[in-house]
Design a protein around this motif. Structure first.
Motif, PDB file in Angstrom:
ATOM      1  N   SER A 176      11.015  22.657   9.060  1.00 34.42           N
ATOM      2  CA  SER A 176      12.084  21.782   9.532  1.00 34.42           C
ATOM      3  C   SER A 176      12.028  20.407   8.877  1.00 34.42           C
ATOM      4  N   ASN A 177      10.885  20.014   8.387  1.00 26.93           N
ATOM      5  CA  ASN A 177      10.814  18.790   7.570  1.00 26.93           C
ATOM      6  C   ASN A 177       9.454  18.678   6.873  1.00 26.93           C
ATOM      7  N   ASP A 178       9.279  17.621   6.110  1.00 24.46           N
ATOM      8  CA  ASP A 178       8.052  17.469   5.324  1.00 24.46           C
ATOM      9  C   ASP A 178       6.803  17.292   6.171  1.00 24.46           C
ATOM     10  N   ASN A 198      12.988  16.140   3.273  1.00 20.00           N
ATOM     11  CA  ASN A 198      12.931  14.684   3.371  1.00 20.00           C
ATOM     12  C   ASN A 198      12.428  14.006   2.101  1.00 20.00           C
ATOM     13  N   GLY A 199      11.500  14.690   1.415  1.00 18.70           N
ATOM     14  CA  GLY A 199      10.983  14.065   0.199  1.00 18.70           C
ATOM     15  C   GLY A 199      10.064  12.898   0.468  1.00 18.70           C
ATOM     16  N   LEU A 200       9.215  13.025   1.472  1.00 16.93           N
ATOM     17  CA  LEU A 200       8.267  11.945   1.775  1.00 16.93           C
ATOM     18  C   LEU A 200       7.237  11.789   0.664  1.00 16.93           C
ATOM     19  N   ASP A 201       6.736  10.559   0.540  1.00 21.80           N
ATOM     20  CA  ASP A 201       5.691  10.263  -0.440  1.00 21.80           C
ATOM     21  C   ASP A 201       4.510  11.206  -0.321  1.00 21.80           C
ATOM     22  N   VAL A 202       4.079  11.415   0.906  1.00 25.47           N
ATOM     23  CA  VAL A 202       2.865  12.192   1.092  1.00 25.47           C
ATOM     24  C   VAL A 202       2.970  13.568   0.448  1.00 25.47           C
ATOM     25  N   SER A 228       0.835  -1.191   0.000  1.00 23.41           N
ATOM     26  CA  SER A 228       0.000   0.000   0.000  1.00 23.41           C
ATOM     27  C   SER A 228       0.875   1.248   0.000  1.00 23.41           C
ATOM     28  N   SER A 229       0.381   2.291  -0.616  1.00 22.12           N
ATOM     29  CA  SER A 229       1.092   3.573  -0.606  1.00 22.12           C
ATOM     30  C   SER A 229       0.113   4.636  -1.076  1.00 22.12           C
ATOM     31  N   ILE A 230       0.459   5.854  -0.822  1.00 22.74           N
ATOM     32  CA  ILE A 230      -0.400   6.951  -1.231  1.00 22.74           C
ATOM     33  C   ILE A 230      -0.535   6.948  -2.747  1.00 22.74           C
ATOM     34  N   GLU A 231       0.580   6.778  -3.403  1.00 22.28           N
ATOM     35  CA  GLU A 231       0.576   6.780  -4.857  1.00 22.28           C
ATOM     36  C   GLU A 231      -0.313   5.667  -5.418  1.00 22.28           C
ATOM     37  N   LYS A 232      -0.217   4.487  -4.831  1.00 20.85           N
ATOM     38  CA  LYS A 232      -1.043   3.376  -5.315  1.00 20.85           C
ATOM     39  C   LYS A 232      -2.522   3.641  -5.075  1.00 20.85           C
ATOM     40  N   GLY A 233      -2.809   4.306  -3.978  1.00 20.36           N
ATOM     41  CA  GLY A 233      -4.203   4.629  -3.686  1.00 20.36           C
ATOM     42  C   GLY A 233      -4.765   5.587  -4.724  1.00 20.36           C
ATOM     43  N   ARG A 234      -3.935   6.538  -5.065  1.00 20.08           N
ATOM     44  CA  ARG A 234      -4.340   7.509  -6.071  1.00 20.08           C
ATOM     45  C   ARG A 234      -4.576   6.816  -7.416  1.00 20.08           C
ATOM     46  N   ALA A 235      -3.608   6.010  -7.812  1.00 17.24           N
ATOM     47  CA  ALA A 235      -3.710   5.300  -9.089  1.00 17.24           C
ATOM     48  C   ALA A 235      -4.912   4.354  -9.084  1.00 17.24           C
ATOM     49  N   GLY A 236      -5.114   3.686  -7.950  1.00 18.42           N
ATOM     50  CA  GLY A 236      -6.216   2.734  -7.850  1.00 18.42           C
ATOM     51  C   GLY A 236      -7.560   3.422  -8.026  1.00 18.42           C
ATOM     52  N   LEU A 237      -7.725   4.533  -7.325  1.00 18.83           N
ATOM     53  CA  LEU A 237      -9.012   5.227  -7.419  1.00 18.83           C
ATOM     54  C   LEU A 237      -9.216   5.781  -8.832  1.00 18.83           C
ATOM     55  N   GLU A 238      -8.140   6.247  -9.409  1.00 14.12           N
ATOM     56  CA  GLU A 238      -8.231   6.783 -10.766  1.00 14.12           C
ATOM     57  C   GLU A 238      -8.767   5.719 -11.722  1.00 14.12           C
ATOM     58  N   ARG A 239      -8.202   4.541 -11.627  1.00 14.64           N
ATOM     59  CA  ARG A 239      -8.647   3.460 -12.498  1.00 14.64           C
ATOM     60  C   ARG A 239     -10.095   3.060 -12.201  1.00 14.64           C
ATOM     61  N   LEU A 240     -10.384   2.978 -10.911  1.00 15.12           N
ATOM     62  CA  LEU A 240     -11.729   2.565 -10.529  1.00 15.12           C
ATOM     63  C   LEU A 240     -12.769   3.558 -11.042  1.00 15.12           C
ATOM     64  N   LEU A 241     -12.463   4.824 -10.880  1.00 19.27           N
ATOM     65  CA  LEU A 241     -13.412   5.853 -11.312  1.00 19.27           C
ATOM     66  C   LEU A 241     -13.600   5.866 -12.826  1.00 19.27           C
ATOM     67  N   CYS A 273       2.818  13.243  -3.465  1.00 26.26           N
ATOM     68  CA  CYS A 273       1.544  12.828  -4.053  1.00 26.26           C
ATOM     69  C   CYS A 273       0.461  13.880  -3.926  1.00 26.26           C
ATOM     70  N   ALA A 274       0.734  14.913  -3.171  1.00 32.58           N
ATOM     71  CA  ALA A 274      -0.271  15.958  -2.988  1.00 32.58           C
ATOM     72  C   ALA A 274      -0.576  16.610  -4.334  1.00 32.58           C
ATOM     73  N   PRO A 275      -1.733  17.225  -4.450  1.00 34.19           N
ATOM     74  CA  PRO A 275      -2.099  17.876  -5.709  1.00 34.19           C
ATOM     75  C   PRO A 275      -1.001  18.831  -6.199  1.00 34.19           C
ATOM     76  N   GLN A 276      -0.463  19.568  -5.252  1.00 32.23           N
ATOM     77  CA  GLN A 276       0.724  20.353  -5.599  1.00 32.23           C
ATOM     78  C   GLN A 276       1.897  19.711  -4.878  1.00 32.23           C
ATOM     79  N   PRO A 277       2.754  19.010  -5.589  1.00 33.37           N
ATOM     80  CA  PRO A 277       3.866  18.334  -4.906  1.00 33.37           C
ATOM     81  C   PRO A 277       4.693  19.342  -4.114  1.00 33.37           C
ATOM     82  N   LEU A 278       5.125  18.901  -2.975  1.00 35.16           N
ATOM     83  CA  LEU A 278       5.890  19.755  -2.087  1.00 35.16           C
ATOM     84  C   LEU A 278       7.304  19.964  -2.620  1.00 35.16           C
TER      85      LEU A 278
END
Lengths: 339, 339
Positions: free
Chosen positions: B259-261, B288-292, A234-247, B295-300
């Motif tokens: 100080s961080n993401d 840090n470059g975290l996934d979250v 699981s990951s945020i990116e996969k969740g995004r991609a998954g919902l995109e496909r589902l929708l 993946c945000a609408p506007q990447p950090l």
DNA sequence: TTGAAAGCGCTAACAC
DNA sequence: GTGTTAGCGCTTTCAA
């Protein structure tokens, strides 16, 4: 230093032994041992002489020898599937905390959700004769169960109560978590419900949640509108991609149940980016109650799981003797603004 | 089982010894040892007899005894400040992975960012005569350094290169990361720059980043517009709260360095909720470059740090002998849409 | 190719 | 209150 040791360059520094301390302090070995473990009796004068010899020599007791002689170590083994999913560092944190407090040290192993790997790990950890073992989940290979049973080591199986444990069990029912989620969505009037999940063969608890979820839907005479399973962690990116496909397949969905909050956050971000109104146009439901979901402008509706607590409880049980216990720590539905 | 052991109920199950195996197989102890470690010579016939005796008895070798006899364990100690900050589980993951592959097991300890705690941990881990030690950062108490030096154990200090190491060092310059961040913001034209951070006394690397950041600002003749320091561990919630307070004091800010993401995501969510236009009205910069964030609408906009890699490198260095190395793995500025 | 025996550094009786 | 001694279960010479 023990005479012949002077020859061994590599280890000079670390090989001051209890014998050396005894000689330096001018007392017997057992006296040193008693003082160091603060066990048995000795005079204050002796304790000072020993302590000063220890300091002078920079002696660090050898626990390997100690454990062998006393047949018992202060090591506790912890076996978890992954460190990439925040759930496990959280459990680990709780466990570590309780263990350190009680004077134990933890040896950890990662199975990568692989039962063979788990089996191998159990065996190699038992070789250190740990005082206890904390392990995630109730599903293990037959040989693993046999080894755990035969070992005489106290075991705590964590995070799940749907099944039979070997010794202690600390967690909650994943099935029930799925059921509660489904009841909530139904009660709010959602009927065209989809599912976005990750690799269920590996994550057995996610599979149990889905099973409970589907069970309630079935009782209500509703079937899952569609599902999108990503064959990966699981990951945020996969969740995004998954919902995109589902929708794209089912634009008419009115709610989506995600396998966890990471996946759900991906879905949330997708909706934010596309201007899909939440929850009116599409409702989102997660699992875990992560901070990130709770801090979002619209807090994620999800189920909060007491992960740190589970680690703590398991650790405490394993360190104290007493009868096997089954502790259901429960979970909590967090009504956010996404469903 | 060794005769007298039958009396000791608690341990019957786990106390099949090598002696028992030897007797069962009808060979000498050293022969069993050779077969089990696949070292030295023995006939195929012998190996089969031993193996079958092992299986029949369910023998699990006692590594405590093994380590004592051979003076050397397969344990590697890992000491990190926390498990709550994703950075450390990531490092741990990399290390674990490399260690398991090489046949090592990891004993972990959490300092909670406390040097005394760190000292205590080092001592108690050394008592297990580990093959190596992975430890976060370059700042340690004097006694800790002395112990590490004297131990003869291979050390790898991780995540930081701004300072002097004891043995191996794997990381990158936090100061430089701060400098790069400042240069970027300046180059983009931001001038009214604020800082939102967490407990700098404990997180030394965050303090170094800020120092580097301020250094560049000073060179440009600019001073930090204002800062908001939260006296707690970093979190999304604290980032949100921090930015909220900072903005209420200084509505004219045009950029904020976090100080961080985690902190930055909190700020991002605050802006989203309030309709503050990013980056036009306010720019955000993380670390840090975290996934979250990605993946945000506007990447950090942030700096990606190779955390898993650092763990891996450190582990590999510590497991192989060779001269002390300083490995700078670098970092990468990720231009997102928030600054 | 195999076995006997001497430790590894400590703890735990048991004397004194 | 303190020292002596016999192991803990294994590895490692060293002979055979």
């Amino acid at each position: 230093m023990s005479e012949d040791r002077w020859l061994d360059n590599r280890r000079i520094a670390s090989s001051v032994t209890l014998t050396d301390v005894a000689r330096e302090a001018g007392v017997g070995e057992s006296t040193v041992s008693r003082v160091l473990r603060n066990h048995g009796s000795f005079s204050e004068k002796t304790r000072e002489r020993v302590q000063s010899a220890v300091d002078r020599l920079g002696y660090v007791p050898n626990k390997i020898a100690g454990a062998l002689a006393s047949t018992g170590s202060n090591l506790v083994a912890i076996i978890i599937p992954s460190l990439a999913n925040i759930v496990f560092p959280d459990v680990l944190r709780g466990a570590q905390n309780a263990l350190m407090t009680a004077g134990f040290q933890s040896v950890i192993g990662i199975t990568d959700y692989d039962q063979n790997q788990e089996e191998t790990l159990i065996e190699s950890m038992f070789a250190w004769r740990p005082a206890g073992l904390l392990i995630a989940g109730l599903e293990h290979s037959e040989r693993a169960v046999t080894m755990m049973r035969a070992s005489g080591v106290r075991i705590a199986e964590l995070l799940d109560t749907d099944g039979t444990g070997i010794d202690h069990v600390v967690g909650f029912s994943s099935r029930e978590a799925g059921r509660v989620s489904a009841r909530y969505l139904l009660a709010r009037g959602y009927r065209r419900i989809g599912y976005v999940g990750h690799d269920l063969n590996r994550d057995r608890r996610a599979a149990k949640r889905l099973a409970g979820f589907l069970e309630i839907l079935a009782e209500a005479g509703i079937k899952l509108y569609d599902r999108e399973i990503i064959d990966a962690a699981s990951s945020i990116e996969k969740g995004r991609a998954g919902l995109e496909r589902l929708l794209s397949r089912c634009p008419k969905l009115d709610a989506v149940y995600f396998s966890n909050d990471d996946m759900a956050m991906g879905g949330y971000f997708l909706c934010l980016g596309r201007g899909i109104a939440i929850p009116d146009r599409l409702a989102l439901f997660g699992y875990n109650g992560l901070d990130v979901g709770q801090c979002a402008p619209q807090p994620l509706t999800t189920i909060r799981t007491p992960r740190v607590l589970i680690g703590e409880c398991g650790a405490k049980l394993v360190c104290s003797d007493g009868p096997s216990q089954l502790i259901d720590v429960g979970f909590e539905l967090m009504q956010g603004a996404t469903a």
